[in-house]
Design an enzyme around this catalytic site. Sequence first.
Site, PDB file in Angstrom:
ATOM      1  N   ARG A   1     -58.502 -21.496   4.093  1.00 32.42           N
ATOM      2  CA  ARG A   1     -57.657 -22.700   4.129  1.00 32.42           C
ATOM      3  C   ARG A   1     -58.531 -23.938   4.199  1.00 32.42           C
ATOM      4  O   ARG A   1     -59.559 -23.957   4.867  1.00 32.42           O
ATOM      5  CB  ARG A   1     -56.751 -22.683   5.362  1.00 32.42           C
ATOM      6  CG  ARG A   1     -55.895 -23.941   5.501  1.00 32.42           C
ATOM      7  CD  ARG A   1     -55.233 -24.027   6.870  1.00 32.42           C
ATOM      8  NE  ARG A   1     -56.205 -24.086   7.951  1.00 32.42           N
ATOM      9  CZ  ARG A   1     -56.870 -25.189   8.294  1.00 32.42           C
ATOM     10  NH1 ARG A   1     -56.689 -26.318   7.624  1.00 32.42           N
ATOM     11  NH2 ARG A   1     -57.734 -25.166   9.293  1.00 32.42           N
ATOM     12  N   CYS A   2     -58.112 -24.986   3.478  1.00 32.94           N
ATOM     13  CA  CYS A   2     -58.757 -26.283   3.624  1.00 32.94           C
ATOM     14  C   CYS A   2     -57.692 -27.363   3.530  1.00 32.94           C
ATOM     15  O   CYS A   2     -56.659 -27.180   2.877  1.00 32.94           O
ATOM     16  CB  CYS A   2     -59.854 -26.506   2.586  1.00 32.94           C
ATOM     17  SG  CYS A   2     -59.282 -26.640   0.888  1.00 32.94           S
ATOM     18  N   SER A   3     -57.932 -28.466   4.200  1.00 34.84           N
ATOM     19  CA  SER A   3     -56.943 -29.538   4.252  1.00 34.84           C
ATOM     20  C   SER A   3     -56.954 -30.380   2.989  1.00 34.84           C
ATOM     21  O   SER A   3     -55.913 -30.714   2.429  1.00 34.84           O
ATOM     22  CB  SER A   3     -57.198 -30.430   5.470  1.00 34.84           C
ATOM     23  OG  SER A   3     -57.129 -29.676   6.655  1.00 34.84           O
ATOM     24  N   THR A   4     -58.162 -30.747   2.501  1.00 35.65           N
ATOM     25  CA  THR A   4     -58.218 -31.656   1.350  1.00 35.65           C
ATOM     26  C   THR A   4     -59.276 -31.278   0.326  1.00 35.65           C
ATOM     27  O   THR A   4     -59.095 -31.516  -0.857  1.00 35.65           O
ATOM     28  CB  THR A   4     -58.515 -33.096   1.817  1.00 35.65           C
ATOM     29  OG1 THR A   4     -59.734 -33.101   2.573  1.00 35.65           O
ATOM     30  CG2 THR A   4     -57.391 -33.642   2.687  1.00 35.65           C
TER      31      THR A   4
ATOM     32  N   GLY B   1     -54.555 -28.026   1.077  1.00 36.03           N
ATOM     33  CA  GLY B   1     -53.776 -29.193   1.450  1.00 36.03           C
ATOM     34  C   GLY B   1     -52.900 -28.946   2.655  1.00 36.03           C
ATOM     35  O   GLY B   1     -51.938 -29.673   2.904  1.00 36.03           O
TER      36      GLY B   1
END
Length: 207
Positions: free
Chosen positions: A10-13, A40
């Site tokens: 998982r990554c935010s941006t 995201g």
Amino acid sequence: MTRTLIGYARCSTDKQDLEAQKQALAALGVAEDRIYTDHGMTGTSRARPGLDQALAAVRESDTLVVSKLDRLARSVPDARAIADQFAAKGVRLALGAVVHHPPDPMGKMFFNVLATFAEFEADLIRARTREGMAIARARGKLRGKQPKLSERQQKDLRRMHGSGEYSISDLAELFSVSRPTVYRTLEPRQPTSRTLGSRPICFGRIA
């Protein structure tokens, strides 16, 4: 019984970070088609479809693999809820190359300690962000939404439109703005007024 490695990233941006996690999972032996991802999505949000798919895919004796615990959860309650699902299914959790067995007392304790640190780190990041924004506001670096056209540009736009030689689309392209912005700029300004006695005094340009 067959044991399968299921990966989650998982990554935010940043997409590059997601690729780095996928490469790390592959190096740990997770097949590419067994890696589930969320892009995201913040760690504090539990509405993560990729994670839900990964949790649905694991079976008894399988191992869910993540590069770090903060990719899986950023709060203690969330981490414990996920650990409870692992325990109920008989699933192991691998944080990098280290495997934890949630039902085991030592594994459960260590998992909770890691979750506490992950939540603490997330709280620190949020606190630093709020502090940075407060300092920026105090220095006048954070302002409200700025107009897309300066006063000079607005005057030029109105003059060019008044000449009849330019369409709305032409003006939008020339000033690199949207058509709604052009329409808003062309809207007649309401004159300000105040009352002195019984007679209003108006300020503004007479059309």
